[in-house]
Design a protein around this motif. Structure first.
Motif, mmCIF file in Angstrom:
data_model
loop_
_atom_site.group_PDB
_atom_site.id
_atom_site.type_symbol
_atom_site.label_atom_id
_atom_site.label_comp_id
_atom_site.label_asym_id
_atom_site.label_seq_id
_atom_site.Cartn_x
_atom_site.Cartn_y
_atom_site.Cartn_z
ATOM 1 N N UNK A 167 0.720 -0.932 -0.231
ATOM 2 C CA UNK A 167 0.077 -0.274 0.332
ATOM 3 C C UNK A 167 1.629 1.610 0.029
ATOM 4 N N UNK A 168 0.276 2.350 -0.136
ATOM 5 C CA UNK A 168 1.005 3.788 -0.523
ATOM 6 C C UNK A 168 1.396 4.597 0.943
ATOM 7 N N UNK A 169 1.053 3.602 1.895
ATOM 8 C CA UNK A 169 1.303 4.152 3.980
ATOM 9 C C UNK A 169 2.238 4.658 3.500
ATOM 10 N N UNK A 170 2.939 3.798 3.557
ATOM 11 C CA UNK A 170 4.938 4.467 3.564
ATOM 12 C C UNK A 170 5.092 5.733 2.639
ATOM 13 N N UNK A 171 4.994 5.331 1.478
ATOM 14 C CA UNK A 171 5.199 6.511 0.943
ATOM 15 C C UNK A 171 4.555 7.555 1.260
ATOM 16 N N UNK A 172 3.453 7.686 1.869
ATOM 17 C CA UNK A 172 2.927 8.656 2.227
ATOM 18 C C UNK A 172 3.641 9.889 3.513
ATOM 19 N N UNK A 173 3.924 8.772 4.195
ATOM 20 C CA UNK A 173 5.077 8.675 5.130
ATOM 21 C C UNK A 173 5.939 9.529 5.161
ATOM 22 N N UNK A 174 6.673 8.963 3.957
ATOM 23 C CA UNK A 174 8.143 9.939 3.258
ATOM 24 C C UNK A 174 8.182 10.643 2.667
ATOM 25 N N UNK A 175 6.823 11.712 2.276
ATOM 26 C CA UNK A 175 6.470 12.527 1.888
ATOM 27 C C UNK A 175 7.157 12.397 0.538
ATOM 28 N N UNK A 176 6.580 10.837 0.148
ATOM 29 C CA UNK A 176 7.200 10.264 -1.085
ATOM 30 C C UNK A 176 5.664 10.699 -2.308
ATOM 31 N N UNK A 177 4.616 10.358 -1.631
ATOM 32 C CA UNK A 177 3.669 11.112 -2.704
ATOM 33 C C UNK A 177 2.258 11.948 -2.184
ATOM 34 N N UNK A 178 1.716 12.515 -2.733
ATOM 35 C CA UNK A 178 1.092 12.882 -1.752
ATOM 36 C C UNK A 178 -0.655 12.070 -0.555
#
Length: 300
Positions: A167-178
């Motif tokens: 899922x995108x949770x980690x990318x969201x947390x790291x600011x890599x995706x909105x």
């Protein structure tokens, strides 16, 4: 002959590193945001993943290898009169290349005749490993340090990774995706496709379901090979997986089968490795995909 040093973002196991005759400088991993341990030495990658799976609301962190870490390694090689090639994690996601270059400058103050070449690999995980493997092949074939640096600098642009995440949770947390885009995708059950290119992460589209995301990653690899020409034997291709080793093995088998079906005259060798902590803190425990980079071949 020269010596090769890299960082643990290449995700090569200690056993493989010994077989290749290289030295690996570890990144640091923190499970609680306060205490940091050396990746692969003080905390096993498998234990790191188990923590992520058991604690889905926790977001571990990594910290780059320090100037002192690189300096200690460089100093030992300089004192022994050995030239060094150091390949480090992409500068667009880490300051590791800065640590290595500052360490080199400190060592050169005491060993002005030492030769220490630091390359920003513009790569990560499976493609950083392929860059190291190319460097090893060139070293073992008798290439000079200059020849190796020239080839790697010219060809590093060919490294790309096509992968998906749970899922995108980690990318969201790291600011890599909105946050808005990421949460909408999670709610709809869409599996995001991620493209690693030119040293950073981009959106690679979406797929409906986990299996479809595997197939799309494979399609993207095939499109890459068609665009760049040659056969799979002209490239190093490696499948990378996170927590689920069985899932990684399945994708590895699918990738080999698809390549051999399309390129029946080629050997179509495909590597397999576990993605380490440095990338996993951005992607979460269920990253899966494949990386590709041009393969060095001895002429004549």
């Amino acid at each position: 002959m020269f010596d090769i040093i890299t960082d643990s973002a290449c995700d090569l196991t200690p056993e493989t590193a010994r077989q290749l005759g290289i030295e690996v400088i570890p990144f640091y991993v923190s499970l609680d945001g306060e205490h940091y341990r050396k990746e692969g030495k003080e905390i096993a990658v498998r234990d790191f993943y188990q923590f992520m799976v058991d604690n889905p609301s926790a977001y571990p962190k990594t910290s780059l290898a320090s100037i002192e870490d690189f300096e200690q390694a460089f100093r030992a090689h300089a004192a022994a009169g050995r030239d060094v090639l150091c390949l480090v994690f992409t500068s667009k996601m880490s300051g590791c290349v800065g640590s290595a270059r500052n360490a080199r400058d400190l060592v050169l103050e005491d060993f002005p005749d030492a030769r220490i070449e630091v390359i920003d690999s513009a790569a990560a995980t499976v493609t950083e490993s392929t860059m190291v493997e190319n460097a090893v092949a060139m070293r073992d074939a008798g290439c000079t340090l200059d020849e190796t640096v020239t080839w790697l600098e010219a060809e590093k642009v060919t490294n790309q990774i096509f992968f998906t995440v749970g899922n995108l949770d980690y990318l969201i947390k790291g600011g890599r995706i909105g946050k808005v885009t990421g949460r909408a995708a999670n709610m709809l059950g869409i599996k995001p496709m991620i493209l690693f290119k030119d040293g950073e992460i981009f959106s690679g589209g979406v797929a409906r379901g986990r299996q479809k995301s595997f197939e799309k990653a494979l399609d993207q690899l095939m499109n890459y090979l068609e665009a760049h020409g040659g056969t799979p034997d002209d490239y190093r291709i490696t499948v990378g997986y996170g927590y689920d080793a069985d899932e990684g093995k399945r994708l590895w088998m699918q990738t080999r089968a698809a390549l051999r079906a399309k390129y029946p005259g080629a050997q179509c060798e495909v590597g397999l490795l576990q993605i380490g902590c440095t990338i996993a803190v951005h992607t979460g425990p269920y990253a899966l995909g494949m990386g590709v980079m041009r393969r060095w071949k001895k002429q004549g």
